[in-house]
Write an enzyme that holds these catalytic residues in place. Structure first.
Site, PDB file in Angstrom:
ATOM      1  N   ARG A 148      -6.710  10.263  -0.101  1.00  0.00           N
ATOM      2  CA  ARG A 148      -6.607  10.701  -1.497  1.00  0.00           C
ATOM      3  C   ARG A 148      -7.985  10.757  -2.154  1.00  0.00           C
ATOM      4  NH1 ARG A 148      -3.216   6.411  -3.511  1.00  0.00           N
ATOM      5  NH2 ARG A 148      -3.345   5.556  -1.409  1.00  0.00           N
ATOM      6  N   HIS A 201       0.873  -1.179   0.000  1.00  0.00           N
ATOM      7  CA  HIS A 201       0.000   0.000   0.000  1.00  0.00           C
ATOM      8  C   HIS A 201       0.906   1.223   0.000  1.00  0.00           C
ATOM      9  CE1 HIS A 201      -3.010   2.899   1.194  1.00  0.00           C
ATOM     10  NE2 HIS A 201      -3.950   1.983   1.158  1.00  0.00           N
TER      11      HIS A 201
END
Ligand SMILES: Cc1cc2nc3c(=O)[nH]c(=O)nc-3n(C[C@H](O)[C@H](O)[C@H](O)COP(=O)(O)OP(=O)(O)OC[C@H]3O[C@@H](n4cnc5c(N)ncnc54)[C@H](O)[C@@H]3O)c2cc1C
Ligand code: SF4
Ligand code: SF4
Ligand code: FES
Lengths: 614, 250
Positions: free
Chosen positions: A258, A238
């Site tokens: 995000r 990740h």
């Protein structure tokens, strides 16, 4: 040791693991009238699923009405670099909306849209806002809903009980040996089927978002029982784990940051993701900050910012910046939400991120950027199962959730795990129901096998002296981090395999201090076998796949190779007891699925529009 | 940061004492990190529960210098360098070993609560349940609970008076509140809240709210409104009859 003194309980099916996948599977079995035992290492409700933050992906089309299972399917295949099992990816995309709605039926309370529907947020690789969520604690909502529903379905729950190994009658599953963590006593489960829902094996790496439970127990047990492991080389890093302070290095920072507009910058204050857009995604990604800003403001014609590219792409880009000397002070990149959203929005949409940084890093994310870097997060690979039934090649042995392979191919999209758990958990449950109908009832427990399983556990305590389990584990983590990390070469992997064979030798002489009562050192030592099987299978598969695809990056074989798209790497145990890796030809996809996956997004949107108009 | 002094409880339900440890502590560590360091370097069989290490799973509840806390969210720099840090298991539940207590009683309470029962009439024509955000804010507050049982641990009804047969405790009062205030739920638990779950046992000391790591307003938003519903039902025969005839207002 006298086996008759060990308690034996009998069920139709044992579900090993009580995360989203195991709970959903157990609910299905129990609803269909099977006597169901649910076994988990931790307390109920504490499995990894509880930590999931961002959301669960399903084409509910509540926020963008253009969404449809076909688009979700196409996104998933593209994210997985077309290595996904086509049928699994299809079932996943088709059934996710019904599984999410069902949670609402069982009491889940997702965040709402203005018109009172389940709200959905943007995430990497998903064309539309598709993740149903509850702030940034979606996993908690899901596991608690399944738990609170499950406890009223007549399931027998065995918590803080570790599954050690499976027992077979001939080639069929007939039971499992477990151990109570609190007092160290053994328990024998007699059953006609076992569903493995044990999650992944991230604890083999040093920097990881995974907890102590992720020791690949399902992989180890399935492998020992004769099942195959597939796609093990695809380990997801990740892109955004915490990097500072050292004690929390690896702890996850949700992609939701995000999704809510957060941007990535380097030490020169540059949004470097614009320089890292792969050709395949160029047509669907914003190429200027101006367009990305319009997208954030809700303009449906604007394309998505490059920060929301798939995880493999973002993780490699961050690594590249750090290598080039443009990293943040502690060796990561900056993730900035403070300049994008007001403090109140951030606290409402990302409360646990706010809290996590405030307490653990003494940083106020509504004011300052975070420092983030890649962390081992998820296994795309796992136990090889049939797409429709979730059964392995061992009759009576099933797997689902992160523990199984297939849905995600070479790279998983965020939010697609929680949906996978629900869809495949239910499928595994139905698979078991049908399997049990088809077999005769008389299965036997093999006492010799049981003795052997118990002895390997007790030997660890009884040895006079031997290797410290914590140190073996640390060595393993160091080795996997360095040799089987985010970029790989044949040399690194070969060296890694040599290191692993040394660790196997140490493991054979591992010694835990203390008694059998709640003894973490002993538990750690027992799980080392599974960690080592997991680590070795990842290293072997990674060495075999001579290309770079999705989460698997070989600097000595750059880029995707068409030839390799035809194969999965499959791991199994040979008759001699050694681990073997095979290149196995994939099945031909259903032509209709292939057509959908290969349409351009405009073509597919038009098709969906027509379909919805009808 | 140098060598720090720790005292950890070691033992089981039969016997046990506080044991001294000296341990090297690095920058940014939380108490759980230090416990893990002691475990891997000094006492391999030291029992402690944990999972997420980020305040999300509610596994690592202990009492640190007498205060009930999550060990994974308690930073070492909250304490002065000279201070000895004492860690004990939570007291209200039976000890298993070292820092681990047997919390299974809590799971039994949950099972006794009537499950969520949705009203199918609340679906729209497309089969969707419609709920407005402002109508679920309160329920979502309760659903933040990570089941750390710190509130159960401090509630004097359970801790000092051991009235576990008479009161489900604050954790399950808010579980009940989350069901009773759920816009779709149609089950009626008010009678049980009074008679079986023991709402009358709580005398609103708010100790539970003070320790909740999720900052849930357990007392003010959960228990007091439930108590009011009980009072409405049992003090006002008219409302009681009305509800029987026409269903309870949500
Ligand atoms: C921090 C974090 C955030 C995430 N966020 C998201 C997200 O937003 N969206 C998304 O889709 N995915 C997310 N993921 C991924 C997702 O949460 C996991 O992939 C998923 O929860 C795995 O579920 P599972 O049911 O397969 O296994 P888990 O939930 O991990 O459960 C595994 C179970 O197996 C049990 N077990 C294991 N071994 C044994 C054994 N030997 N004996 C007995 N029991 C055993 C464990 O006790 C546990 O109950 C996130 C993951 C993490 C770590
Ligand atoms: S407010 Fe009530 S439930 Fe909370 S600690 Fe006090 S008595 Fe217990
Ligand atoms: S209400 Fe708060 S203190 Fe009580 S169990 Fe839940 S999270 Fe813990
Ligand atoms: S380890 Fe999960 S809350 Fe502390």
């Amino acid at each position: 040791m006298n086996i008759s003194e060990i308690k034996t309980v009998e069920h139709d099916v044992i579900v090993l693991g009580a995360g989203g996948a195991g709970l959903r599977a157990a609910i299905e079995c129990s609803m269909e009238g099977l006597s169901t035992g649910l076994v988990c290492k931790s307390l109920l409700g504490k499995a990894h699923t509880v930590m999931a933050e961002g959301g669960v992906a399903a084409s509910l089309a509540n926020v963008d009405t253009r969404d449809h299972w076909k688009v979700h399917f196409r996104d998933t295949m593209r994210g997985g670099k077309f290595l996904n099992n086509w049928r699994m990816a299809e079932l996943h995309a088709r059934e996710a909306p019904a599984r999410v709605r069902e949670l609402e039926e069982w009491g889940a309370v997702f965040d709402r849209t203005k018109s009172g529907l389940i709200n959905q947020r943007n995430f990497g690789g998903h064309r539309y806002p598709r993740l149903a969520h509850v702030g940034d604690r979606t996993g908690l909502e899901i596991i608690r809903t399944l738990q609170d529903h499950g406890i009223h379905q007549g399931i027998d729950i065995y918590m803080e009980c570790t599954g050690l190994d499976l027992i077979k009658d001939g080639d069929r599953i007939s039971g499992m040996v477990g151990m109570w963590r609190d007092n160290g006593e053994f328990i024998i489960f007699k059953c006609r089927a076992v569903i493995l829902a044990t999650g992944g094996g991230g604890k083999a790496w040093k920097i990881t978002s995974n907890s102590w439970e992720y020791t690949g127990d399902g992989y180890g047990m399935a492998y020992e029982a004769g099942a195959e492991l597939m796609d093990m080389e695809f380990t997801q890093f990740h892109p955004t784990g915490m990097v500072w302070p050292p004690s929390v290095r690896g702890t996850l920072v949700t992609e939701g940051v995000r999704g809510e507009g957060g941007i990535l910058t380097n030490s020169e204050n540059k949004r470097f993701m614009y320089d890292n857009i792969p050709g395949r995604f160029a047509a669907e990604t914003a190429d200027s900050e101006e367009e990305a800003n319009r997208w954030l403001a809700g303009d449906k014609d604007a394309r998505r910012p490059p920060e929301l590219l798939t995880r493999d792409v973002v993780a490699r880009a961050i690594r590249k910046e750090v290598k080039a000397g443009r990293g943040s002070p502690h060796g990561g990149a900056y993730l900035d939400i403070a300049s994008r959203r007001n403090a109140e929005d951030i606290k409402r949409k990302l409360p646990s991120m706010y809290h996590q940084f405030k307490v653990l890093a003494e940083l106020d994310i509504t004011n300052e950027p975070m420092e983030v870097g890649p962390t081992l997060h998820y296994f795309m690979g796992g136990v090889k199962v049939d797409a429709n039934t979730q059964m392995t090649r061992v009759p009576g042995l099933f797997a689902c959730g992160e523990c199984a392979a297939g849905v995600h191919g070479a790279n998983r999209l965020g939010g697609n795990s929680l949906s996978d758990l629900l869809v495949c958990g239910k499928l595994a449950g139905s698979g078991v129901v049908n399997y049990i109908k088809s077999i005769n009832n008389n299965l036997n427990l093999n006492n010799v096998a049981i003795q052997k399983i118990i002895r390997s556990a007790t030997d660890i305590l009884n040895r006079e002296k031997g290797e410290n389990p914590y140190l073996i584990h640390e060595d393993l983590q160091e080795l996997m981090q360095n040799n089987v990390g985010i970029v790989r070469t044949d040399e690194l992997l070969s060296e890694g395999l040599d290191g692993l064979s040394n660790l196997w030798k140490k493991f054979n002489n591992v010694k835990a201090d203390g008694a059998s009562q709640f003894n973490p050192g002993w538990h750690q030592a027992i799980s080392l076998r599974n960690l080592l099987v997991t680590a070795e299978s990842v290293a072997r598969a990674a060495k075999m796949r001579e290309e770079s695809r999705g989460a698997h990056t070989r600097v000595d074989f750059e880029g995707e190779r068409d030839e390799w798209l035809q194969y999965n790497v499959v791991i199994s145990k040979s008759n001699e007891g050694t681990m073997i890796a095979d290149k196995v030809m994939r099945d031909e996809p259903d032509p209709e699925l292939k057509r959908i996956a290969e349409l351009s997004i405009e073509e597919l949107e038009n098709e969906v529009l027509l379909e919805k108009g009808q | 940061m140098g060598l720090r002094k720790f005292k950890l409880f070691r033992g089981d339900s039969r016997e046990g004492t506080m044991k001294d440890f000296k341990v090297e502590v690095d920058q940014g560590m939380v108490v759980l990190d230090v416990i893990h360091r002691i475990q891997s370097e000094q006492v391999g069989d030291l029992a402690v529960r944990w999972n997420c290490k980020a305040g999300k799973c509610g596994s690592c509840s202990v009492e640190i210098n007498g205060k009930p806390k999550l060990a994974c969210m308690t930073r070492m720099n909250e304490y002065s360098l000279e201070e000895t840090i004492s860690v004990r298991p939570i007291k209200t539940f039976p000890l298993i070993k070292d820092l681990v207590a047997d919390v299974s009683w809590n799971y039994k309470q949950n099972k006794n609560i009537a499950p969520f029962t949705p009203d199918p009439d609340k679906k729209d024509n497309n089969g969707n349940y419609i709920m407005m955000q402002e109508d679920v804010d309160r329920v979502q507050e309760f659903r933040k609970c990570i089941e750390c049982y710190l509130c159960q641990n401090v509630c004097h009804v359970l801790r000092d008076h051991d009235k576990k047969n008479e009161f489900v405790g604050p954790r399950f009062m808010i579980r009940l509140a989350s069901l009773e205030m759920h816009p779709l739920d149609k089950a009626d638990r008010i009678e049980n809240i009074k008679n079986d779950y023991g709402s009358g046992m709580c005398n609103i000391t708010r100790c539970c709210t003070d320790v909740c790591p999720e900052h849930i307003q357990i007392t003010d938003n959960g228990i007091i409104p439930l108590k009011e519903r009980v009072v409405d039902r049992y003090y006002d025969p008219i409302i009681w009859l009305w509800n029987k005839l026409f269903g309870k207002p949500k």
